[in-house]
Scaffold this active site. Sequence first.
Site, PDB file in Angstrom:
ATOM      1  CG  ASP A 135      -1.862   1.157   1.250  1.00 51.50           C
ATOM      2  OD1 ASP A 135      -1.473   2.260   0.818  1.00 51.50           O
ATOM      3  OD2 ASP A 135      -3.018   0.969   1.661  1.00 51.50           O
ATOM      4  CG  HIS A 136       1.204   4.399  -3.112  1.00 48.24           C
ATOM      5  ND1 HIS A 136      -0.068   4.067  -3.468  1.00 48.24           N
ATOM      6  CD2 HIS A 136       1.280   5.742  -3.228  1.00 48.24           C
ATOM      7  CE1 HIS A 136      -0.728   5.163  -3.810  1.00 48.24           C
ATOM      8  NE2 HIS A 136       0.057   6.194  -3.664  1.00 48.24           N
ATOM      9  CG  HIS A 171      -4.432   4.521  -0.441  1.00 49.98           C
ATOM     10  ND1 HIS A 171      -3.479   3.527  -0.488  1.00 49.98           N
ATOM     11  CD2 HIS A 171      -4.725   4.799  -1.733  1.00 49.98           C
ATOM     12  CE1 HIS A 171      -3.219   3.241  -1.752  1.00 49.98           C
ATOM     13  NE2 HIS A 171      -3.962   3.999  -2.531  1.00 49.98           N
TER      14      HIS A 171
END
Length: 486
Positions: free
Chosen positions: A178-179, A241
């Site tokens: 999950d960036h 996010h």
Amino acid sequence: MTAKPTVFVIFGASGDLTARKLIPALYNSFCKERLPAPFLIVGVSRTQWTHEEFRENLRAGMEKFAPDVLQDGKWEAFAQSLYYLPGDLTIPNDFDRLKNLLAELEKGPANRLYYLATAPRFFVPVVQNLGAYEMVQEQAGWRRVVIEKPFGHDLASAQALNQAIHAVFQEHQVYRIDHYLGKETAQNILFFRFANTIFEPVWNRNYVDNVQIMVDEQVDVGHRAGYYDRAGVLRDMFQNHLMQLLSLVAMEPPASFEADAVRNEKVKLLRSIRPISLADTVRAQYDGYCAAEGVAPDSTTPTFAALKLYVDNWRWQGVPFYLRSGKALARKNTEIVVEFKKPPHLMFDFVEDADFTPNILSLCVQPDEGIHLKFEAKVPDRRETRSVDMEFHYRSSFKAEPMPDAYERLLLDAIRGDASLFTRSDGIEASWRLIDPILQAWEQNRPGIPPLVNYVPGSLGPVEADLLLQRDGRIWRRVCGHEHEA
Ligand code: BG6
């Protein structure tokens, strides 16, 4: 004796993600001498390229997506470690060819990371083929797999995907990316909370009135309509996010910074969230969305959502958390606001309770990364108070240390075997468990759900998002980017 090589295998190597994110991140780490040596990258995808054509395409990608970091001379050295195999990810025999190529390049025991930069429909076939060709056993070196988003389309498919992965890999080998967790400012939430003594004592229901997590995007759906129209904002942004940001803000302190200690606390937090009331949700679509190429003309996919939730534990009982995210909004702003309670008694006769601004702490995740603490000060020579701002900006405090891209940190962590910033299977499922009922209700148009409303592109979003707070006597507190306003 030379060290064991580390091989980074990218499935979906001709795609956008590889050129835009993975290669610039690996190249930067190479220039900073942070990659283990020897380090090899092997790209696999359907395009019929030679090794040399692969290198040329990636160089062109660097010129397009990361021209600033392309230092003279270094690319050639980096490019020597790039190899390519044209292959179909659904054809088992192509994995045999991959196995042979890897054996040829590795010349002995090696560590391997498999990166699934593919469309989600290839996740299971790739994992199964890696299993079938005995490419996951760890006797000769570690074997890890990094899985890109979206991880499932709903709870059931995420569970099925976890099962399919666990049939081949053990959980310690799996890195779900999950960036947002790789963003410096997201990582700093834990440092801010747990490497300082003055904030944590007030980080609870006794002092906090509400918490707001805003992830506004200026971009619209762009060329990704084919994916986005089936996903919508809850899948695209909330399930991953926003829930990750929420867990960093609200979790209990772990006993150590070790991956499982951190992830245990995050999962515990997600599991403490009360099922979200449909009446506390807002869904909206920007005007003109349905006319975008690839979007169904009668699409009801939301491009904006807002919701209120509660965390049922001792720390947060009764404190509302307001979350919002959407596309085609006035400006990009990712911000977490902790609004504190008003003082129990205002003794200053010139201060109107209704006008009084409480203390606000704002963590600016992007684009102007920093932290703000707003407090009240007496205006000189006047019987008046005004909010003033104590500001910290990365760009001024850390001038010499540029912000790395989230992928740079995450890829290095995966190579080093640190899974703290990656989502564990139970974390993914806990988050889907919260979002899935809303998705189902919205998609099946169940009674009692809020209507899909519209908003003007370039605006602050639908008025309904403001009403969600107004009915509780609150407003969205935007601080980042507004700091110099009166
Ligand atoms: C991605 C979403 O995961 O995150 C995109 O699929 C979104 O729709 C993007 O635009 C936002 O990331 P960032 O880093 O630009 O905030």
